[in-house]
Design a protein around this motif. Sequence first.
Motif, PDB file in Angstrom:
ATOM      1  N   ASP A 152       0.896  -1.106   0.017  1.00  0.00           N
ATOM      2  CA  ASP A 152      -0.181  -0.055  -0.078  1.00  0.00           C
ATOM      3  C   ASP A 152       0.740   1.324  -0.073  1.00  0.00           C
ATOM      4  O   ASP A 152       0.723   2.157  -0.702  1.00  0.00           O
ATOM      5  CB  ASP A 152      -0.869   0.023   1.300  1.00  0.00           C
ATOM      6  N   VAL A 178       2.302   2.101  -3.499  1.00  0.00           N
ATOM      7  CA  VAL A 178       1.464   2.434  -4.243  1.00  0.00           C
ATOM      8  C   VAL A 178       1.541   4.012  -4.077  1.00  0.00           C
ATOM      9  O   VAL A 178       1.546   4.750  -4.898  1.00  0.00           O
ATOM     10  CB  VAL A 178       0.077   1.976  -4.181  1.00  0.00           C
ATOM     11  N   LEU A 179       1.065   4.464  -2.735  1.00  0.00           N
ATOM     12  CA  LEU A 179       1.154   5.474  -2.002  1.00  0.00           C
ATOM     13  C   LEU A 179       2.229   6.776  -2.724  1.00  0.00           C
ATOM     14  O   LEU A 179       2.003   7.611  -3.049  1.00  0.00           O
ATOM     15  CB  LEU A 179       0.965   5.563  -0.591  1.00  0.00           C
ATOM     16  N   LEU A 215       1.447   7.989  -6.036  1.00  0.00           N
ATOM     17  CA  LEU A 215       0.539   8.769  -6.229  1.00  0.00           C
ATOM     18  C   LEU A 215       0.607  10.313  -6.583  1.00  0.00           C
ATOM     19  O   LEU A 215      -0.230  10.704  -7.570  1.00  0.00           O
ATOM     20  CB  LEU A 215      -0.342   8.787  -4.946  1.00  0.00           C
TER      21      LEU A 215
END
Lengths: 293, 450
Positions: A7, A10-11, A14
């Motif tokens: 996670d 991915v962040l 962003l």
Amino acid sequence: MAAHHSDRQVLRYLPVLPAVVLLAVFLAGPVVWAFHASLTNAGLTGRHARNPEWVGLENYQRLLQDPAFPLSVVLTVLFVAGSAIAGQNVLGMALAVLMRRARPAVSATVGTAVVAAWVLPEIVAAFAAYAFFSRDGTFNQLLGAFGLAETDWLYAVPMVAVILANTWRGTAFSMLVYRAALNGVPAELTEAAQMDGAGAWQRLVFITLPVIRGSIATNLMLVTLQTLAVFTLIWVMTAGGPANGSTTLPVLAYQEAFKFGDIGYGTAVAVVLILIGAVFGLAYLRLLREQKP
Amino acid sequence: MFPRASKTASLLAAAVLVLAACTPADPAGGDKTIKVAYQKTDSFTALDTMLQEAKKEFEAANQGVTVELQPIQANDDDYGTKLALALRSPSTAPDVFYEDTFKVRSDVDAGYLLNLDSRLASWGDWATFDNAAKEAGKADDGGTYAVPLGTDTRAIWYNKKVFEAAGVGLPWHPSSWQDILDTARKIKAANPDVIPFNMYAGKGTGEGTVMQGFYELLYGTGASLYDQDSKKWVVGSAGFKDSLTFLDTLYEEHLAVPPAEALDPNVWKKVFGEWFPKAKLGATVEGSYAPSFWQDGGSYAWPGYAQEMGVAPFPTQNGAAPGKVSMSGGWTLAVGAETKQPDLAFNFLTTALNAKNSLAFTVASSQIAVRADVAADPGYQSANPFVKDVSGLVSVTRFRPATSDYPRISAAVQEATEAVITGNRTPEQAAADYDTAVAGIVGGDKTIRK
């Protein structure tokens, strides 16, 4: 924990997502469209404008048989090698090195003169270059004043004229890049070499150039890709003539797509141009990577 | 939760950005706007003047309708490109536009033009249009898609001062190519500083090379570019080689300008603006619109042109009947196939082309009238001293075979002339190159040896 970790991964990406989406839509989109169009017989007018058909690699086969194509590739490479790599790049470097030694007043004057050509919009620079090289132009008047024979530059040696014009127009960029890079060369290094008895030339070749190698590769990549795409300058000065003597790939692509209304064939030429750019790009990327120990 | 929320937020942000970039601005004025695209240059403002006038007239007669004029500043080639690009998408396509006659067929094929048959049937003025000119607006299906604004012819324009100085009898009426060469040589002998007889050649002058030059030669040999009966392109004709040989002679003997100058796309400006007014050029082949450059308000205003210039028909190769050759083009107004208000758009077209506006435009741009009432108007007949001469050429004039292959064929002809005048190829070699090029463009089965 593992899920949380991915996670976070991915962040991290962003914040760049909007940029990536914009690039995809406005940069990758046209490239994909061009590639797709090059496989069709899409036209600017005529029945193929309404209903383009899929023709596979036909445009590329035609390209290989077109006598104008190999000439155009050679001229494009010549233009890039002459005006970007040899012209803008080497001249920019020479100016940057010399300006460090020149008196500030001289350096400022030269800098302004060089940057002036770069500040001009491309179309204005193109007309200026046309006015300079044309039959009754400034260059011939200068030659005449010195009693030298006048030449129809745009007719007799069109490639020389456009290469000189593009060098004139673009050198400022390389000069600015190299001035910044040279400022980053540690003074201790050059001084130490000087203590060891290295001459000016040796210091440049063995100390300065290796240190700024990264800047050289970046600069080469930028000016090469920019020069590959030069269209306005050539179009205004010679329109690709005489007898296709200055028809580089962008000019050829324009003629095919818009003058003859054959968008499919024109985009096939453009795709080849993209491929040539990619080859140059990859070569410079290698150069950039190898410098790291 | 938080990471997911921010992920969604930035996705949304990205989507908004992209959407904002993609959505076109709302056109002002809603749907009661007629967009009109046309060409305007420094030397061609007559159409702009006429459409401004038509806009005033039309808006006064149709309350709540706005005519949005969209002049495109470009030469003929670039105008065609820009217009075609605009026509490709319904959101940018103009409702009414200025269309070259030789693009009509291929643009109809592309579905860009609205069929006007039913509307023209109920337009009283249509009966006053010349039948030959009406042909220019027809497509392969026989329907009419464009209304002619005017037409033109081509002839030899010569400077009487230069001719008199060389002892050439006036008025000059060459009856063969040999006559032209003899006269040009005589002028050259009398004054080596003038250009005796120039003809456009090479790719620099584009369509001008073929329309005001090569085709006058080619069609005067009895050969042609395209065989109407078999619908095939002609290759291997003796006329093609002879035409190239004539150009070769002109350029080789320095009767025309140096090749370097001929290939300059701006050479025509020197012809009109410098060489003729300064008596540096004997003669050249140019359009019937030539006086529009010289008359009062033209881009190269020259009060003396009416006395100093003369006009003569271009002769056939050996004087064979009908003894003269001319080429015609001309422009039209057309309605876009995708227009949302076809009736309003057509009504605007009829306002723009009514008798009053047509007359003003025809005179200002030195066009040849296509409306009978304009042709009969004393204002038209006395617009310049050459109206009668150039209008008379309509009887022998020809049009280009305007298929969608034509632009490439034309470029191949231009290339052939360029190769010859620069001395790169002999006329025989250049003609053979042309034959190969044509077969490559249209396919060998669409060519015919004649």
